[in-house]
Design an enzyme around this catalytic site. Sequence first.
Site, PDB file in Angstrom:
ATOM      1  N   HIS A 159      35.351  42.657  39.200  1.00 60.01           N
ATOM      2  CA  HIS A 159      36.482  42.772  40.167  1.00 60.01           C
ATOM      3  C   HIS A 159      35.789  43.350  41.644  1.00 60.01           C
ATOM      4  CE1 HIS A 159      40.551  44.212  42.109  1.00 60.01           C
ATOM      5  NE2 HIS A 159      40.171  42.710  42.256  1.00 60.01           N
ATOM      6  N   ASN A 201      42.462  36.438  46.625  1.00 62.63           N
ATOM      7  CA  ASN A 201      43.109  36.549  48.128  1.00 62.63           C
ATOM      8  C   ASN A 201      42.541  35.569  49.046  1.00 62.63           C
ATOM      9  OD1 ASN A 201      43.970  39.218  47.483  1.00 62.63           O
ATOM     10  ND2 ASN A 201      43.041  40.316  48.809  1.00 62.63           N
ATOM     11  N   PRO A 261      43.073  41.183  35.158  1.00 58.24           N
ATOM     12  CA  PRO A 261      42.684  42.504  34.770  1.00 58.24           C
ATOM     13  C   PRO A 261      43.963  43.350  34.414  1.00 58.24           C
ATOM     14  CG  PRO A 261      41.476  41.812  36.790  1.00 58.24           C
ATOM     15  CD  PRO A 261      42.634  40.872  36.424  1.00 58.24           C
ATOM     16  N   GLY A 262      44.054  44.221  33.549  1.00 59.49           N
ATOM     17  CA  GLY A 262      44.936  45.408  33.454  1.00 59.49           C
ATOM     18  C   GLY A 262      44.485  46.512  34.011  1.00 59.49           C
ATOM     19  N   HIS A 277      47.870  38.227  39.453  1.00 61.91           N
ATOM     20  CA  HIS A 277      46.289  38.425  39.315  1.00 61.91           C
ATOM     21  C   HIS A 277      46.143  39.748  38.853  1.00 61.91           C
ATOM     22  CE1 HIS A 277      47.521  41.462  42.278  1.00 61.91           C
ATOM     23  NE2 HIS A 277      46.053  41.681  42.637  1.00 61.91           N
ATOM     24  N   GLY A 310      49.375  45.082  39.098  1.00 60.01           N
ATOM     25  CA  GLY A 310      50.286  45.329  40.201  1.00 60.01           C
ATOM     26  C   GLY A 310      50.536  46.672  40.240  1.00 60.01           C
ATOM     27  N   LYS A 313      33.555  52.192  37.997  1.00 59.10           N
ATOM     28  CA  LYS A 313      34.382  52.321  39.253  1.00 59.10           C
ATOM     29  C   LYS A 313      33.751  52.690  40.319  1.00 59.10           C
ATOM     30  CE  LYS A 313      38.350  51.820  39.289  1.00 59.10           C
ATOM     31  NZ  LYS A 313      39.319  50.815  39.384  1.00 59.10           N
TER      32      LYS A 313
END
Length: 485
Positions: A239, A334, A382-383, A408, A411, A484
Amino acid sequence: MAEPNRTLRWERRDESRVVIPRHGAMRVDGLVYATESLMAQGVDAAALGQVVAVATLPGIVTHSLAMPDIHWGYGFPIGGVAAFDMDEGIVSPGGVGFDINCGVRMLRSNLTLEDVSNRLDDLLAALFAAVPAGLGSHQRDIRLDRDRMRAVAREGAGWAVRQGFGSPSDLDVQEDRGRIADADFDAVSDKAIERGRDQLGTLGSGNHFVEVGVVDRIDEPAAAAAFGLFEGGIVVTLHTGSRGFGHQVCTDFLPWMDRAARQAGITLPDRQLACAPLRSGEGRAYLAAMACAANFAFANRQVLSHRVRQAFEAALRESPGHLGMAVVYDVAHNIAKVETHTVDGRSRRVCVHRKGATRALAAGHPDLPAPYRAVGQPVLVPGDMGRPSFVLVGMPGAARDTFASACHGAGRMLSRSAAIRSARGRDIRDELARRGVRVRAAGHETLAEEMPDAYKDAGEVVDVMHRAGVAARVARIRPLAVVKG
DNA sequence: ATGTGC
């Protein structure tokens, strides 16, 4: 904390949707995909106010839409979808977002959980070493001159493939084959080019990640098989977006769009909805520059995919190409694109803004690659770091009601600062480890900002899409190891 | 999201 919304009048249309009836300067109704449970907690008043504000923009077609992962964003809500008439309508940078073509790519593999379960630390270390991550992350070995930046901006993922990052078949399974048309490099500022030069093949920070996961449930066997997914199989999800390059493109255009809106006599309920008529010079220039940034992002994910494959091969001592790490799909979430949709029984060209929303083509659509034609487009959702991700497939309800769009992600439910506050005194890394998720982060506060409690349950979000007939559940993926920014 | 901010 998201407050239950009581300030704005809305009516439930069915179990998955609420309508905000047109009032005031709204030109169309608002239509929000959310269950009662999500409306009670997870959909905040500020974001619904943004659905209303978007409904006032010139040329908006049918509805101001929001997906169940809706939350507050710059101007337009994240999770928002809005389509505009090509003659009467506008284009708005706030409807795309700062991270132009932020998106998700999934790679499948021949590996099973048993193959990697005692190698996960090695894999995570190899991925962390291979993928530059964090705020301001840059490449040591890829620094592009102006001509190469122009080529990336025009050619997207195909440029990266021609440089040896991945294989030509990777392009077959990407939205628009990893290249948006009508990119005009002359519409991009020198400053944006300078910021992007050493950022190709980098992750960035915030919610961007590389995740190793295992398919732990198959809901739709035929689609899963077409996508190369099987229970127990290892997949990798990326991502990221257009980094400083796209951010600068957005930043550059905001004041110009603000002026263009005033010149066109458009009344904006919020300055952050700055926009220009699609037919104006500013509108066209934005779309041309946005396409450059979108193509940079496709190329970025292509280079990263190559790094991920190399890291897997190094960590597992496998020869190149033996792990079957094919691309499942690559989606932009996006972006604004000129597309053809059926509106009130008539085929119409519209400019669809998807801001934190994924295109979701149903089976039979001519833009689908041949292997997916019979099942539909993969929708990658993705979660959060600790809970499952989902692969869905586009359904006819999306073509009918959402301009072929779906959610997407999970949230965000807590702001970044609220998440940091709530994480104080806790060891998020340890909490994730207890759930069986290893994580390495470049930034100190990233784990707190991104902790699972900061997000809605992606499972609840995708259930709405499934029940509404917008995108059907295909597979669930449990996270194992995460890099990350 | 972002060489975090007028």
